[in-house]
Design a protein around this motif. Structure first.
Motif, mmCIF file in Angstrom:
data_model
loop_
_atom_site.group_PDB
_atom_site.id
_atom_site.type_symbol
_atom_site.label_atom_id
_atom_site.label_comp_id
_atom_site.label_asym_id
_atom_site.label_seq_id
_atom_site.Cartn_x
_atom_site.Cartn_y
_atom_site.Cartn_z
ATOM 1 N N GLY B 33 2.017 0.230 -4.366
ATOM 2 C CA GLY B 33 1.561 -1.137 -4.613
ATOM 3 C C GLY B 33 2.642 -2.160 -4.321
ATOM 4 O O GLY B 33 2.393 -3.205 -3.716
ATOM 5 N N ILE B 78 -11.748 -4.426 -9.502
ATOM 6 C CA ILE B 78 -11.677 -3.637 -8.267
ATOM 7 C C ILE B 78 -12.398 -2.294 -8.444
ATOM 8 O O ILE B 78 -13.175 -1.870 -7.593
ATOM 9 C CB ILE B 78 -10.202 -3.398 -7.863
ATOM 10 C CG1 ILE B 78 -9.544 -4.714 -7.466
ATOM 11 C CG2 ILE B 78 -10.102 -2.395 -6.709
ATOM 12 C CD1 ILE B 78 -8.020 -4.630 -7.325
ATOM 13 N N THR B 94 -6.665 4.440 -5.401
ATOM 14 C CA THR B 94 -6.741 3.300 -4.482
ATOM 15 C C THR B 94 -6.866 1.991 -5.261
ATOM 16 O O THR B 94 -6.187 1.003 -4.956
ATOM 17 C CB THR B 94 -7.950 3.438 -3.536
ATOM 18 O OG1 THR B 94 -7.916 4.735 -2.959
ATOM 19 C CG2 THR B 94 -7.924 2.388 -2.454
ATOM 20 N N ALA B 98 -4.192 -1.004 -5.153
ATOM 21 C CA ALA B 98 -4.646 -2.327 -4.720
ATOM 22 C C ALA B 98 -4.325 -3.375 -5.776
ATOM 23 O O ALA B 98 -3.879 -4.483 -5.453
ATOM 24 C CB ALA B 98 -6.142 -2.303 -4.418
ATOM 25 N N LEU B 102 -1.928 -6.552 -5.013
ATOM 26 C CA LEU B 102 -2.403 -7.935 -5.067
ATOM 27 C C LEU B 102 -1.681 -8.731 -6.151
ATOM 28 O O LEU B 102 -1.328 -9.891 -5.957
ATOM 29 C CB LEU B 102 -3.913 -7.960 -5.311
ATOM 30 C CG LEU B 102 -4.745 -7.478 -4.114
ATOM 31 C CD1 LEU B 102 -6.183 -7.192 -4.535
ATOM 32 C CD2 LEU B 102 -4.706 -8.536 -3.002
#
Lengths: 248, 223
Positions: B33, B78, B94, B98, B102
């Motif tokens: 990440g 998400i 995942t 993510a 972000l």
């Protein structure tokens, strides 16, 4: 002799302040022009316009036969001009993350694709010329102000400029270091470099300048040979300014 | 009634192999990440100081949105929300990567912006005056100096993000906290297990601090 800088009717504002008023100025190749005037008179702004660090609003500017348009010239044209025009700043503006040697080698290698060995040889030759050949592998912060400014001059010379701009090159220096920087500039003038120098060093101006220009509130109010301007100023503004700066 | 609590060292030691299985997930989510977050941070950080409003505004919106909402909500969105949109499940790993990407990307954008803006404009003026292009001036002159100043706040963000991954136990990634919860459900040794979990986080964050210290010192030597 041909002109390397042609300025005609140049005007510029900072907000409401009219910093340059209808400036007309031609600098011939090989000429040393010293620009004097009070703080805020626009003299630094004028030479910063010559290499496009400042934009101007109206008038024409031609540097080394290339036109610089008002209100922002394209970056590629400016880069072309800047290759031919060296600049030395009041605060030196050396790159603190690079050694002295790499400060000087960077532009020739990246802009002109000069081979590393050649750029290195040039750097060493220029450092010798400005009298600090032994400091090549130090970082700028390890040098005195006078030494830093001499490196900055060497860095500009590495691009083999046709014109050198000096923006108050000794104003940030301790008094005992002013001389060593002026010596380098004197030598440059002697070998025929074209120079535009903004300075408060009246002794230097009198000795080295081919022409002295006095700017008052954005206007050129007097220009001429140093002896004429200093000993026999015609404009009362010039007289007042000179009596203030030459009094002490 | 007498109550006596004793720290059960044996239980703590026994839990280590099971808990350690969570470490690769914690590392994968944090560093996966953070690497993506760093790239996002450079892109959006630089866009956020661009002169063109249509580049600056979207970047600022991204930064404000992901700094202004909780990372727990982001990962739930998400993991549970996005599948409705993309029409298929998103695996928890995942989703975790993510979310860190972000979220850290938004904070790193601010670090990048601050770092770049802290460099004296005289530096780029000197670069430009030598005939370097704007791009060359940025990458050879401004960026290396800005990056050096960015190392301490980047280290902060790295540590925060590593700890943030503990929240992702809620979406069932087998990271450290999740492993602990599962183990406790069978052994009822919460005190010992969370103690070991805490030590494992500390080992990871301290290693990162140490590496960054060394990196910084090397930088200072040449500045």
């Amino acid at each position: 002799m041909s002109a390397i800088v042609k300025i005609k009717g140049m005007n510029k504002h900072f907000g409401k302040l009219h910093v340059l008023k209808d400036i007309d100025l031609v600098v011939e190749q090989g000429e040393v022009v010293v620009i004097i005037g009070a703080s805020g008179s626009g003299k630094s702004t004028l030479i910063r316009c010559v290499n496009g660090l400042e934009e101007f609003e109206s008038g024409t500017l031609e540097v080394d036969s290339q036109q610089v348009a008002p209100n922002g010239q394209s970056q590629s044209v400016l880069a072309d001009i800047r290759k031919e025009v060296g600049m030395v700043f009041q605060q030196f503006n050396l790159f603190p993350h690079l050694t002295v040697r790499k400060n000087i080698m960077l532009a020739p290698m990246k802009v002109k694709n000069t081979a590393k060995v050649i750029a290195n040889a040039t750097a060493e030759r220029l450092l010798d010329r400005v009298g600090i050949g032994s400091q090549a592998d130090k970082y700028p912060s390890q040098l005195s102000g006078g030494q830093q400014q001499r490196v900055a001059i060497a860095r500009a010379l590495a691009m083999e400029p046709k014109l050198m701009l000096f923006d108050e090159p000794t104003s940030a220096l301790d008094p005992e270091m002013v001389g060593e920087v002026l010596d380098v500039m004197r030598e440059l003038a002697r070998v025929g470099m074209t120079m535009m120098v903004v300075t408060h060093e009246m002794g230097f101006a009198r000795e080295v300048a081919d022409r002295v220009i006095y700017i008052h509130e954005g206007q050129i109010v007097e220009e001429g040979k140093p002896a004429d301007v200093f000993d026999n100023p015609q404009n009362e503004r010039t007289q007042a300014f000179l009596s203030r700066v030459l009094a002490h | 009634m007498e109550f006596q609590f004793q720290f059960d060292w044996q239980a703590a030691i026994n839990s280590i192999p099971y808990l350690a299985k969570g470490i690769p997930y914690t590392l994968m989510i944090s560093f996966g990440g953070l690497i993506i977050g760093f790239v996002l941070g450079i892109i959006f950080g630089l866009l956020s100081i661009n002169k063109k409003w249509y580049l600056r505004w979207p970047a600022t919106a991204y930064i404000e949105i992901f700094r202004g909402t909780p990372i727990l909500v982001q990962v739930l969105f998400i993991f549970y929300g996005l599948p409705d949109l993309v029409g298929g499940p998103i695996d928890p790993l995942t989703a975790g990567i993510a979310a860190i990407a972000l979220n850290s990307g938004a904070y790193i954008s601010e670090v990048v912006r601050g770092g770049v803006q802290s460099i004296d404009p005289g530096q780029s003026e000197a670069g430009l005056s030598l005939g370097l292009s704007r791009t060359q001036t940025f990458w050879f002159i401004t960026w290396p100096q800005a990056f050096r100043r960015m190392i301490p706040p980047l280290g902060n963000q790295g540590i925060v993000s590593i700890k943030d991954t503990s929240l992702f136990s809620v979406i069932g990634v087998g990271e450290l906290v999740r492993q602990g919860q599962v183990y406790i459900a069978n052994t009822f040794t919460a005190f010992e297990v969370y103690f070991v979990v805490a030590i494992m986080y500390l080992a990871i964050t301290l290693s990162l601090s140490l590496i960054l210290r060394l990196l910084e010192r090397r930088g200072v030597a040449s500045a």
